[in-house]
Design a protein around this motif. Structure first.
Motif, mmCIF file in Angstrom:
data_model
loop_
_atom_site.group_PDB
_atom_site.id
_atom_site.type_symbol
_atom_site.label_atom_id
_atom_site.label_comp_id
_atom_site.label_asym_id
_atom_site.label_seq_id
_atom_site.Cartn_x
_atom_site.Cartn_y
_atom_site.Cartn_z
ATOM 1 N N SER A 79 -5.967 1.935 1.653
ATOM 2 C CA SER A 79 -5.650 3.282 2.107
ATOM 3 C C SER A 79 -4.151 3.305 2.364
ATOM 4 O O SER A 79 -3.430 2.358 2.027
ATOM 5 C CB SER A 79 -6.452 3.629 3.367
ATOM 6 N N SER A 80 -3.671 4.376 2.986
ATOM 7 C CA SER A 80 -2.246 4.438 3.333
ATOM 8 C C SER A 80 -2.083 5.249 4.604
ATOM 9 O O SER A 80 -2.863 6.170 4.885
ATOM 10 C CB SER A 80 -1.426 5.050 2.195
ATOM 11 N N ASP A 85 2.701 3.909 4.324
ATOM 12 C CA ASP A 85 2.567 2.450 4.344
ATOM 13 C C ASP A 85 1.173 2.041 3.884
ATOM 14 O O ASP A 85 0.179 2.682 4.255
ATOM 15 C CB ASP A 85 2.811 1.909 5.756
ATOM 16 N N PRO A 86 1.078 0.966 3.088
ATOM 17 C CA PRO A 86 -0.246 0.540 2.620
ATOM 18 C C PRO A 86 -1.094 -0.014 3.767
ATOM 19 O O PRO A 86 -0.587 -0.685 4.660
ATOM 20 C CB PRO A 86 0.078 -0.548 1.590
ATOM 21 N N LEU A 87 -2.380 0.289 3.723
ATOM 22 C CA LEU A 87 -3.334 -0.213 4.703
ATOM 23 C C LEU A 87 -4.473 -0.900 3.958
ATOM 24 O O LEU A 87 -4.851 -0.488 2.859
ATOM 25 C CB LEU A 87 -3.895 0.924 5.561
ATOM 26 N N TYR A 88 -5.038 -1.931 4.572
ATOM 27 C CA TYR A 88 -6.138 -2.661 3.969
ATOM 28 C C TYR A 88 -7.238 -2.836 5.015
ATOM 29 O O TYR A 88 -7.018 -3.447 6.060
ATOM 30 C CB TYR A 88 -5.681 -4.023 3.459
ATOM 31 N N ILE A 104 -15.976 0.781 9.718
ATOM 32 C CA ILE A 104 -14.747 0.000 9.519
ATOM 33 C C ILE A 104 -14.846 -1.242 10.398
ATOM 34 O O ILE A 104 -15.135 -1.134 11.605
ATOM 35 C CB ILE A 104 -13.498 0.810 9.902
ATOM 36 N N VAL A 105 -14.628 -2.409 9.804
ATOM 37 C CA VAL A 105 -14.652 -3.663 10.555
ATOM 38 C C VAL A 105 -13.314 -4.364 10.386
ATOM 39 O O VAL A 105 -12.903 -4.668 9.260
ATOM 40 C CB VAL A 105 -15.789 -4.592 10.088
ATOM 41 N N GLU A 106 -12.641 -4.603 11.499
ATOM 42 C CA GLU A 106 -11.391 -5.368 11.514
ATOM 43 C C GLU A 106 -11.720 -6.781 11.981
ATOM 44 O O GLU A 106 -12.259 -6.981 13.083
ATOM 45 C CB GLU A 106 -10.383 -4.709 12.456
ATOM 46 N N GLY A 157 -3.370 -0.049 17.668
ATOM 47 C CA GLY A 157 -2.565 0.808 16.797
ATOM 48 C C GLY A 157 -3.033 0.734 15.355
ATOM 49 O O GLY A 157 -3.082 1.752 14.651
ATOM 50 N N ASP A 158 -3.387 -0.483 14.905
ATOM 51 C CA ASP A 158 -3.900 -0.643 13.538
ATOM 52 C C ASP A 158 -5.206 0.127 13.350
ATOM 53 O O ASP A 158 -5.385 0.822 12.338
ATOM 54 C CB ASP A 158 -4.130 -2.124 13.227
ATOM 55 N N LEU A 159 -6.116 -0.002 14.317
ATOM 56 C CA LEU A 159 -7.393 0.701 14.205
ATOM 57 C C LEU A 159 -7.183 2.208 14.131
ATOM 58 O O LEU A 159 -7.835 2.911 13.358
ATOM 59 C CB LEU A 159 -8.299 0.354 15.391
#
Length: 512
Positions: A79-80, A85-88, A104-106, A157-159
């Motif tokens: 995603s972005s 910025d790229p997100l994975y 979504i699992v981090e 912040g990432d989540l």
């Protein structure tokens, strides 16, 4: 299997997963120790990858998410962010019908600390939820002083970035967000409210499980929060009669329409193939806000013959087989029930219609990706089934009729059934007379055939059947009024003098 039996199965699967990891962890630690002779970043990456493979994969598997099936859960989905910025996503759990995100699992390495205050020890599960809720509200702009560790401020912040990167359809379908090492687990129950909406998130929507023992002890709660069966409606769009009778209840049925399942496959020699079209009677049964298609798979389909001007045989067979199907389903649809008209049907919802109204862009011939999206303003009555291994398979809602074609077009004769006439009139977009293909089951000069290229271009975004009937005359189709209504867009057909509407004629045909 009952819910209680499912929970017990999850509890056993989790126990096996943790036991396997305990046996493997010593070897992983030795490998990690050797890797730390290099950079710590490499070591940390290695630990996270090993944790995912040997622990988190197993937990997800125990909860019904088959990590080997990319249609169920996808690793490293891209995603972005809102600034590009790229997100994975480490794991993105998907709904099987529309491939929309549900989970979504981090994943974090096994040695990453659980959330805790700066310069403080571990909190209770309730206090941890309150801490996370407060920190997320600060990240959204609320006032307050951050109390959490810097690494956890970064994780939250990432989540938030992951959730915000989803489009409206993705946000609507997302049910849970998880961050875990496998040794502790944090579950965000209402991710849009928590990470996107303004204000302080409700701590009650955050569940924290602090250890492996805690995870095992709370297997029932984790099952309810995260098991695929609890988050994804996997009831298929189409079902056999036996399956429908097994799980459908008459008190939940709002009504039904007649329908047809149309499958087109290739037959003949490789160098000279030809399309074969098999047609099955079906019922579109409305339950709540869902539509399920019950198909008569138990008797041979009706084959639509190539080069057949007269399809009375097909219409008669579909009526006979369809009436028998209605009798089999009377216990569900009601003994005195009658099918709804197309006018009374709201149309297939977008989730059933694969969420996307695909653009009519250049696509491969014979590809099911060539499915046209009708104009979003037009009620949708046709949908691909997405059955694996099938060249082309569609469900077509026909209302009170059993088939979507008339034997003869309504109204006066039209000269543009013939390619030569369209060519002479300068309106033939085809380079040669049209014959049967996967996308068209009429041929030049048949009464149901349309050779008027300009008209086909105009109808392109309106036609319900354009993915399988590109050259079907509108006057030979039961959807003419649905697609065109009172619109007087140019059509080559002579104006019919009869005052009877298409719906009235369909009703007459349906009644034999």
């Amino acid at each position: 299997m009952s819910a209680l039996a499912e929970v017990q199965q999850v509890r056993r699967a989790l126990a096996e997963c943790f036991e396997t990891f305990n046996q493997t962890e010593k070897i992983l630690r030795e490998e990690l120790s050797r890797s730390r002779q290099g950079t710590s970043v490499q070591a940390n990456d290695l630990l996270e990858r090993r944790t995912r493979r040997f622990l988190i994969d197993g937990i997800l598997q125990a909860l019904g998410w088959n990590v080997a099936n990319p249609n169920a859960i996808r690793e490293e989905a891209r995603s972005s962010s809102d600034v590009g910025d790229p997100l994975y996503f480490d794991y993105l759990g998907l709904a099987s019908d529309a491939r929309t995100p549900v989970l979504i699992v981090e994943a974090k390495g096994a040695d990453i600390n659980a959330p805790r205050p700066k310069n403080g020890g571990m909190l209770t599960a309730v206090d941890t939820a309150k801490l996370l809720a407060k920190e997320i509200s600060i990240s959204k702009g609320s006032s307050g002083v951050s109390r959490i560790t810097a690494e956890w401020r970064s994780y939250l912040g990432d989540l938030r970035n992951y959730v915000q990167s989803l489009d409206p359809a993705g946000r609507a379908s997302l049910r849970r967000v998880v961050i875990t090492t496998g040794k502790w687990l944090a579950v965000f129950n209402d991710p849009i409210s928590t990470f996107v909406d303004e204000g302080i998130p409700d701590p009650n929507n955050i569940r924290f499980f602090s250890s492996i023992n805690d995870i095992q002890a709370e297997a029932e709660q984790i099952y309810l929060l995260l098991h695929r069966q609890c988050l994804v409606d996997d009831i298929p769009f189409t079902a056999s009669v036996a399956d429908a009778l097994r799980w459908m209840r008459s008190d939940h049925v709002n009504g039904y329409l007649r329908a047809a399942l149309v499958a087109t496959t290739k037959s003949g020699a490789k160098r000279r193939p030809y399309p074969t079209r098999s047609i099955y009677p079906a019922l579109a049964i409305e339950t709540g806000n869902r539509v399920f298609i019950v198909v008569d798979y138990d008797t041979p389909p009706v084959e639509e013959k190539i080069e057949a001007d007269d399809i009375a045989y097909l219409l008669g067979a579909m009526q006979s087989k369809g009436t028998a199907l209605e009798q089999r389903m009377r216990g569900v649809i009601g003994s005195a029930a009658t099918p709804k008209s197309l006018a009374a049907f709201a149309g297939l919802p977008s989730s059933v219609a694969n969420t996307l109204m695909r653009e009519r862009a250049p696509v491969e011939t014979d590809s099911s990706a060539a499915l046209a999206g009708v104009d979003p303003q037009v009620k949708r009555l046709v949908n691909v089934t997405d059955e694996a291994g099938i060249d082309s398979e569609f469900v077509i809602i026909t209302g009170e009729a059993w088939f979507y074609k008339f034997n003869d077009p309504l109204g006066p004769e039209c000269s543009y059934h013939l390619w030569r006439a369209a060519k002479e009139g300068g309106v033939a977009s085809d380079q040669a007379p049209m014959s049967y293909t996967h996308e068209s089951f009429t041929q030049d000069a048949q009464a149901r055939h349309c050779a008027h290229g300009d008209h086909r271009a105009v109808r392109n975004r309106r036609c319900q059947l354009d993915a399988i009937e590109t050259h079907l005359c509108c006057r030979a189709c039961i959807f003419e009024q649905v697609c065109w209504g009172g619109d007087h867009a140019p059509r080559p057909c002579p104006t019919a003098p009869s005052s009877a509407t298409t719906a009235e004629i369909v009703q007459s045909v349906s009644n034999g």
